[in-house]
Design a protein around this motif. Structure first.
Motif, PDB file in Angstrom:
ATOM      1  N   MET A 196       1.610  33.034  12.645  1.00  0.00           N
ATOM      2  CA  MET A 196       1.987  34.420  12.446  1.00  0.00           C
ATOM      3  C   MET A 196       3.504  34.527  12.570  1.00  0.00           C
ATOM      4  SD  MET A 196       0.858  37.833  14.567  1.00  0.00           S
ATOM      5  CE  MET A 196      -0.774  37.890  13.867  1.00  0.00           C
ATOM      6  N   ALA A 197       4.070  35.375  11.785  1.00  0.00           N
ATOM      7  CA  ALA A 197       5.513  35.612  11.826  1.00  0.00           C
ATOM      8  C   ALA A 197       5.901  36.256  13.153  1.00  0.00           C
ATOM      9  CB  ALA A 197       5.916  36.507  10.668  1.00  0.00           C
ATOM     10  N   LYS A 198       7.191  36.277  13.406  1.00  0.00           N
ATOM     11  CA  LYS A 198       7.673  36.877  14.636  1.00  0.00           C
ATOM     12  C   LYS A 198       8.175  38.294  14.375  1.00  0.00           C
ATOM     13  CE  LYS A 198      10.724  36.221  18.476  1.00  0.00           C
ATOM     14  NZ  LYS A 198      11.237  35.252  19.381  1.00  0.00           N
ATOM     15  N   SER A 199       7.795  39.204  15.239  1.00  0.00           N
ATOM     16  CA  SER A 199       8.237  40.588  15.152  1.00  0.00           C
ATOM     17  C   SER A 199       9.740  40.679  15.396  1.00  0.00           C
ATOM     18  CB  SER A 199       7.500  41.430  16.195  1.00  0.00           C
ATOM     19  OG  SER A 199       8.025  42.734  16.265  1.00  0.00           O
ATOM     20  N   ILE A 200      10.382  41.658  14.758  1.00  0.00           N
ATOM     21  CA  ILE A 200      11.794  41.892  15.035  1.00  0.00           C
ATOM     22  C   ILE A 200      11.974  42.510  16.422  1.00  0.00           C
ATOM     23  CG2 ILE A 200      12.650  42.027  12.681  1.00  0.00           C
ATOM     24  CD1 ILE A 200      12.208  44.945  12.646  1.00  0.00           C
ATOM     25  N   PHE A 201      10.891  42.935  17.020  1.00  0.00           N
ATOM     26  CA  PHE A 201      10.914  43.476  18.381  1.00  0.00           C
ATOM     27  C   PHE A 201      10.334  42.416  19.315  1.00  0.00           C
ATOM     28  CE2 PHE A 201      10.293  47.209  15.571  1.00  0.00           C
ATOM     29  CZ  PHE A 201      11.539  47.784  15.754  1.00  0.00           C
ATOM     30  N   ASP A 202      11.208  41.668  19.976  1.00  0.00           N
ATOM     31  CA  ASP A 202      10.726  40.552  20.780  1.00  0.00           C
ATOM     32  C   ASP A 202      11.021  40.669  22.273  1.00  0.00           C
ATOM     33  OD1 ASP A 202      13.429  40.144  20.663  1.00  0.00           O
ATOM     34  OD2 ASP A 202      13.311  38.107  19.868  1.00  0.00           O
ATOM     35  N   ASP A 203      11.618  41.776  22.689  1.00  0.00           N
ATOM     36  CA  ASP A 203      11.909  41.983  24.112  1.00  0.00           C
ATOM     37  C   ASP A 203      10.737  42.705  24.763  1.00  0.00           C
ATOM     38  OD1 ASP A 203      12.816  42.671  26.642  1.00  0.00           O
ATOM     39  OD2 ASP A 203      14.805  43.280  25.938  1.00  0.00           O
ATOM     40  N   LYS A 204      10.021  41.995  25.611  1.00  0.00           N
ATOM     41  CA  LYS A 204       8.823  42.553  26.257  1.00  0.00           C
ATOM     42  C   LYS A 204       9.131  43.830  27.032  1.00  0.00           C
ATOM     43  CE  LYS A 204       4.965  41.249  29.207  1.00  0.00           C
ATOM     44  NZ  LYS A 204       4.320  40.185  29.966  1.00  0.00           N
ATOM     45  N   ALA A 205      10.336  43.957  27.549  1.00  0.00           N
ATOM     46  CA  ALA A 205      10.703  45.104  28.386  1.00  0.00           C
ATOM     47  C   ALA A 205      10.977  46.373  27.578  1.00  0.00           C
ATOM     48  CB  ALA A 205      11.928  44.762  29.218  1.00  0.00           C
ATOM     49  N   ILE A 206      11.105  46.246  26.242  1.00  0.00           N
ATOM     50  CA  ILE A 206      11.467  47.410  25.426  1.00  0.00           C
ATOM     51  C   ILE A 206      10.418  47.648  24.336  1.00  0.00           C
ATOM     52  CG2 ILE A 206      13.226  48.444  23.942  1.00  0.00           C
ATOM     53  CD1 ILE A 206      15.263  46.549  25.296  1.00  0.00           C
ATOM     54  N   GLU A 207       9.530  48.610  24.591  1.00  0.00           N
ATOM     55  CA  GLU A 207       8.537  48.970  23.575  1.00  0.00           C
ATOM     56  C   GLU A 207       9.246  49.710  22.440  1.00  0.00           C
ATOM     57  OE1 GLU A 207       4.682  51.877  23.141  1.00  0.00           O
ATOM     58  OE2 GLU A 207       4.897  50.726  24.987  1.00  0.00           O
ATOM     59  N   PRO A 208       8.968  49.335  21.189  1.00  0.00           N
ATOM     60  CA  PRO A 208       9.629  49.995  20.055  1.00  0.00           C
ATOM     61  C   PRO A 208       9.319  51.494  19.999  1.00  0.00           C
ATOM     62  CG  PRO A 208       8.494  48.004  19.362  1.00  0.00           C
ATOM     63  CD  PRO A 208       8.079  48.267  20.770  1.00  0.00           C
ATOM     64  N   ASP A 209      10.329  52.277  19.641  1.00  0.00           N
ATOM     65  CA  ASP A 209      10.118  53.708  19.425  1.00  0.00           C
ATOM     66  C   ASP A 209      10.504  54.039  17.984  1.00  0.00           C
ATOM     67  OD1 ASP A 209      12.904  53.769  19.357  1.00  0.00           O
ATOM     68  OD2 ASP A 209      13.111  54.783  21.269  1.00  0.00           O
ATOM     69  N   ALA A 210      10.344  55.297  17.605  1.00  0.00           N
ATOM     70  CA  ALA A 210      10.567  55.709  16.212  1.00  0.00           C
ATOM     71  C   ALA A 210      11.986  55.392  15.741  1.00  0.00           C
ATOM     72  CB  ALA A 210      10.272  57.196  16.059  1.00  0.00           C
ATOM     73  N   ALA A 211      12.973  55.622  16.587  1.00  0.00           N
ATOM     74  CA  ALA A 211      14.360  55.360  16.200  1.00  0.00           C
ATOM     75  C   ALA A 211      14.600  53.867  15.994  1.00  0.00           C
ATOM     76  CB  ALA A 211      15.312  55.904  17.259  1.00  0.00           C
ATOM     77  N   ALA A 212      14.069  53.043  16.873  1.00  0.00           N
ATOM     78  CA  ALA A 212      14.238  51.593  16.740  1.00  0.00           C
ATOM     79  C   ALA A 212      13.563  51.078  15.472  1.00  0.00           C
ATOM     80  CB  ALA A 212      13.669  50.882  17.966  1.00  0.00           C
ATOM     81  N   ILE A 213      12.397  51.621  15.162  1.00  0.00           N
ATOM     82  CA  ILE A 213      11.680  51.201  13.954  1.00  0.00           C
ATOM     83  C   ILE A 213      12.487  51.582  12.716  1.00  0.00           C
ATOM     84  CG2 ILE A 213       9.596  51.553  12.576  1.00  0.00           C
ATOM     85  CD1 ILE A 213       8.192  52.065  15.328  1.00  0.00           C
ATOM     86  N   ALA A 214      12.974  52.816  12.672  1.00  0.00           N
ATOM     87  CA  ALA A 214      13.750  53.277  11.517  1.00  0.00           C
ATOM     88  C   ALA A 214      14.996  52.415  11.318  1.00  0.00           C
ATOM     89  CB  ALA A 214      14.138  54.741  11.692  1.00  0.00           C
ATOM     90  N   THR A 215      15.687  52.118  12.393  1.00  0.00           N
ATOM     91  CA  THR A 215      16.899  51.301  12.313  1.00  0.00           C
ATOM     92  C   THR A 215      16.574  49.873  11.866  1.00  0.00           C
ATOM     93  OG1 THR A 215      17.971  52.606  14.030  1.00  0.00           O
ATOM     94  CG2 THR A 215      18.857  50.405  13.629  1.00  0.00           C
ATOM     95  N   ALA A 216      15.569  49.281  12.470  1.00  0.00           N
ATOM     96  CA  ALA A 216      15.231  47.887  12.179  1.00  0.00           C
ATOM     97  C   ALA A 216      14.691  47.694  10.767  1.00  0.00           C
ATOM     98  CB  ALA A 216      14.212  47.381  13.202  1.00  0.00           C
ATOM     99  N   LEU A 217      13.882  48.627  10.303  1.00  0.00           N
ATOM    100  CA  LEU A 217      13.286  48.477   8.979  1.00  0.00           C
ATOM    101  C   LEU A 217      14.218  48.903   7.853  1.00  0.00           C
ATOM    102  CD1 LEU A 217       9.607  49.618   9.614  1.00  0.00           C
ATOM    103  CD2 LEU A 217      10.475  47.290   9.348  1.00  0.00           C
ATOM    104  N   GLY A 218      15.159  49.769   8.160  1.00  0.00           N
ATOM    105  CA  GLY A 218      16.123  50.193   7.146  1.00  0.00           C
ATOM    106  C   GLY A 218      15.449  50.787   5.921  1.00  0.00           C
ATOM    107  N   ALA A 219      15.740  50.222   4.761  1.00  0.00           N
ATOM    108  CA  ALA A 219      15.203  50.742   3.495  1.00  0.00           C
ATOM    109  C   ALA A 219      13.682  50.629   3.408  1.00  0.00           C
ATOM    110  CB  ALA A 219      15.849  50.002   2.319  1.00  0.00           C
ATOM    111  N   ARG A 220      13.088  49.782   4.227  1.00  0.00           N
ATOM    112  CA  ARG A 220      11.620  49.633   4.211  1.00  0.00           C
ATOM    113  C   ARG A 220      10.918  50.672   5.075  1.00  0.00           C
ATOM    114  NH1 ARG A 220      11.189  44.423   6.794  1.00  0.00           N
ATOM    115  NH2 ARG A 220      13.221  44.991   7.558  1.00  0.00           N
ATOM    116  N   HIS A 221      11.670  51.437   5.851  1.00  0.00           N
ATOM    117  CA  HIS A 221      11.065  52.411   6.753  1.00  0.00           C
ATOM    118  C   HIS A 221      10.177  53.434   6.040  1.00  0.00           C
ATOM    119  CE1 HIS A 221      10.990  55.909   9.553  1.00  0.00           C
ATOM    120  NE2 HIS A 221      10.541  54.948  10.320  1.00  0.00           N
ATOM    121  N   PRO A 222      10.560  53.977   4.869  1.00  0.00           N
ATOM    122  CA  PRO A 222       9.655  54.905   4.184  1.00  0.00           C
ATOM    123  C   PRO A 222       8.298  54.276   3.835  1.00  0.00           C
ATOM    124  CG  PRO A 222      11.851  55.098   3.270  1.00  0.00           C
ATOM    125  CD  PRO A 222      11.861  53.904   4.193  1.00  0.00           C
ATOM    126  N   LEU A 223       8.274  52.987   3.536  1.00  0.00           N
ATOM    127  CA  LEU A 223       6.999  52.304   3.267  1.00  0.00           C
ATOM    128  C   LEU A 223       6.144  52.247   4.531  1.00  0.00           C
ATOM    129  CD1 LEU A 223       8.240  49.292   1.113  1.00  0.00           C
ATOM    130  CD2 LEU A 223       7.059  51.339   0.306  1.00  0.00           C
TER     131      LEU A 223
END
Length: 140
Positions: free
Chosen positions: A1-28
């Motif tokens: 399985m591929a590795k998630s761009i969110f790999d820090d166990k101490a930081i659960e992803p939130d909406a802002a982090a997802i939008a930033t990390a996915l960039g142009a793919r966020h609308p998908l």
């Protein structure tokens, strides 16, 4: 399985982090969540951190049934399905895109079912995902 761009166990992803990390793919990502979760009152999502080699994953669930898992990666986001044999039979009878059927053909098979990944990079990659989710719920 591929590795998630969110790999820090101490930081659960939130909406802002997802939008930033996915960039142009966020609308998908949002469109897929609308289709799989927000249009169904009995479904929800839950972030889970399994191990360092995979990072954070977003499970799409109906009650305790995991319908699929979303894995945001640097190149795309991956939708992971684990379908029991009866769901695979129903999926093959459905009108699914050729790429989805090809992924099912390449699935690894275990006592838990057929596990396969679908990679979302563009709008067309979303085709068939809602149908697979429906089939998984109907055959559970």
């Amino acid at each position: 399985m591929a590795k998630s761009i969110f790999d820090d166990k101490a930081i659960e992803p939130d909406a802002a982090a997802i939008a930033t990390a996915l960039g142009a793919r966020h609308p998908l990502w949002e469109r897929l969540l609308d289709t799989l979760v927000h249009e169904h009152s009995d479904r929800h999502t839950a972030w889970a951190y399994y191990k360092k080699s995979t990072g954070w994953l977003l499970r799409v669930q109906r009650k305790k049934l995991t319908i699929c898992t979303l894995l945001p990666t640097p190149e795309d986001f991956t939708v992971v399905f684990l379908l029991p044999e009866r769901a695979v039979v129903a999926a093959r009878a459905a009108d699914l895109p050729a790429a989805t059927l090809a992924a099912m053909d390449g699935a690894s098979v275990s006592p838990f079912g057929h596990a396969f990944n679908l990679f979302v990079k563009k709008e067309a990659d979303l085709e068939g995902l809602a149908a697979l989710a429906r089939i998984k719920v109907e055959t559970a």
